[in-house]
Design an enzyme around this catalytic site. Structure first.
Site, PDB file in Angstrom:
ATOM      1  N   HIS A  41       1.208  -1.080   0.103  1.00 29.21           N
ATOM      2  CA  HIS A  41      -0.258  -0.626  -0.106  1.00 29.21           C
ATOM      3  C   HIS A  41       0.361   1.405   0.183  1.00 29.21           C
ATOM      4  O   HIS A  41       1.826   1.314   0.687  1.00 29.21           O
ATOM      5  CB  HIS A  41      -0.977  -0.245   1.402  1.00 29.21           C
ATOM      6  CG  HIS A  41      -1.402   1.372   1.603  1.00 29.21           C
ATOM      7  ND1 HIS A  41      -1.242   2.186   2.708  1.00 29.21           N
ATOM      8  CD2 HIS A  41      -2.182   2.196   0.899  1.00 29.21           C
ATOM      9  CE1 HIS A  41      -1.832   2.973   2.392  1.00 29.21           C
ATOM     10  NE2 HIS A  41      -2.430   3.235   1.263  1.00 29.21           N
ATOM     11  N   SER A  42       0.599   2.180  -0.969  1.00 30.81           N
ATOM     12  CA  SER A  42       1.071   3.183  -1.007  1.00 30.81           C
ATOM     13  C   SER A  42       2.917   3.240  -1.367  1.00 30.81           C
ATOM     14  O   SER A  42       2.998   3.274  -2.272  1.00 30.81           O
ATOM     15  CB  SER A  42       0.554   4.580   0.260  1.00 30.81           C
ATOM     16  OG  SER A  42       1.175   5.201   0.217  1.00 30.81           O
ATOM     17  N   MET A  43       3.501   3.844   0.320  1.00 29.18           N
ATOM     18  CA  MET A  43       5.154   3.631  -0.413  1.00 29.18           C
ATOM     19  C   MET A  43       5.460   2.238  -0.288  1.00 29.18           C
ATOM     20  O   MET A  43       6.627   1.959  -1.147  1.00 29.18           O
ATOM     21  CB  MET A  43       5.579   4.851   1.239  1.00 29.18           C
ATOM     22  CG  MET A  43       7.105   4.201   1.232  1.00 29.18           C
ATOM     23  SD  MET A  43       7.863   4.723   3.395  1.00 29.18           S
ATOM     24  CE  MET A  43       7.569   3.011   3.847  1.00 29.18           C
TER      25      MET A  43
END
Length: 287
Positions: free
Chosen positions: A101-103
């Protein structure tokens, strides 16, 4: 969130990381990677909805219950990539999938692009490539980072009188989340200090990057990925407002699914977690 979860510690050659372990011992091997300033509880709703997977949900270094890096060490994206590879080595996993998720999605793409022989598939949530910068911006970017490092010695973490105030602050911060999501992140992310509570995260995580990949560098990593890749884009997420991102996806080896919700759609509520699970469960059963 009623599925059995085990707390484990991973003693890498250079650092100790904490993680949650889900699923059967003989399940498909998956390392789950959370976003910036989050922790392994980012997958507390989603992981139980992915049956048949052996999921190791990490706390990245400096996050959650994992150790902080040694003085003078950095938290650059490629440092996280090396950590994940060391985790796989300790687990004895020659081949594995990544759920990011994300980073965590960005780290997943960097690892899969650099070492395609190790990664079986990528399941990404509202993240794909790092923020980029061009060559002419590099001197100013490094100067900004160096000044921030000098100022860090005087920077103090906020202290909240009670957990509820810390939760409310997390709801408003970067990547705003629902109250339930903030409470889950706080379970693993807060620690008691004189005067109340503060976040366990390393202060160095808020430092600006000293150097960014160029757009060409970032795209090269995506194009180097050889495994099946499925990206869930949140319709109200951070990528939805990124200028030119939709056009950037054209020609990339990524299967995109758009779902309603914000950046933490897999954590904000059960409906969002179920929608993401419904997208990824068939993906993990593909030959």
């Amino acid at each position: 969130m009623t599925a059995q979860v085990e707390e484990i510690r991973l003693n890498l050659p250079h650092i100790e990381l904490a993680a949650h372990l889900y699923g059967p011992e003989d399940g498909q091997r998956v390392i789950a990677l959370h976003g910036w300033l989050d922790n392994a509880n980012s997958f507390a709703r989603l992981a139980p909805l992915l049956p048949g997977l052996r999921i190791v949900a990490l706390d990245f270094a400096g996050h959650g219950l994992s150790a902080h890096r040694a003085p003078g060490a950095s938290y650059l994206l490629w440092d996280y990539v090396a950590d994940v590879l060391q985790v796989a080595e300790q687990l004895g996993w020659e081949r594995f999938s990544l759920l990011g998720h994300s980073m965590g999605a960005i780290v997943s793409v960097l690892l899969a692009g650099a070492m395609p022989e190790r990664v079986e598939r990528l399941a990404l949530i509202d993240g794909l490539m790092p923020y980029t910068g061009e060559a002419e911006q590099a001197p100013a970017k490094l100067g900004e980072a160096l000044r921030a490092q000098l100022a860090l010695r005087n920077k103090r973490k906020p202290v909240y009188a009670d957990i509820d105030r810390a939760v409310e602050a997390r709801m408003r911060n970067t990547g705003a989340v629902s109250r339930e999501a903030a409470e889950l992140l706080a379970e693993r992310g807060l620690m008691p200090v004189p005067g109340g509570y503060t976040w366990r995260t390393d202060n160095r995580l808020t430092l600006p990057s000293p150097l960014r990949l160029t757009r060409a560098h970032a795209q090269a990593f995506v194009h180097a990925v050889q495994c099946p890749t499925r990206l869930v884009l949140a319709e109200q997420g951070i990528l939805a407002v990124e200028p030119g991102f939709s056009g950037l996806l054209e020609g990339m080896p990524v299967e995109v699914h758009r779902l309603p919700g914000k950046h933490h759609l897999h954590l904000d509520d059960e409906a969002g977690a179920r929608a993401v699970a419904d997208c990824f469960n068939p993906f993990f059963t593909l030959p």
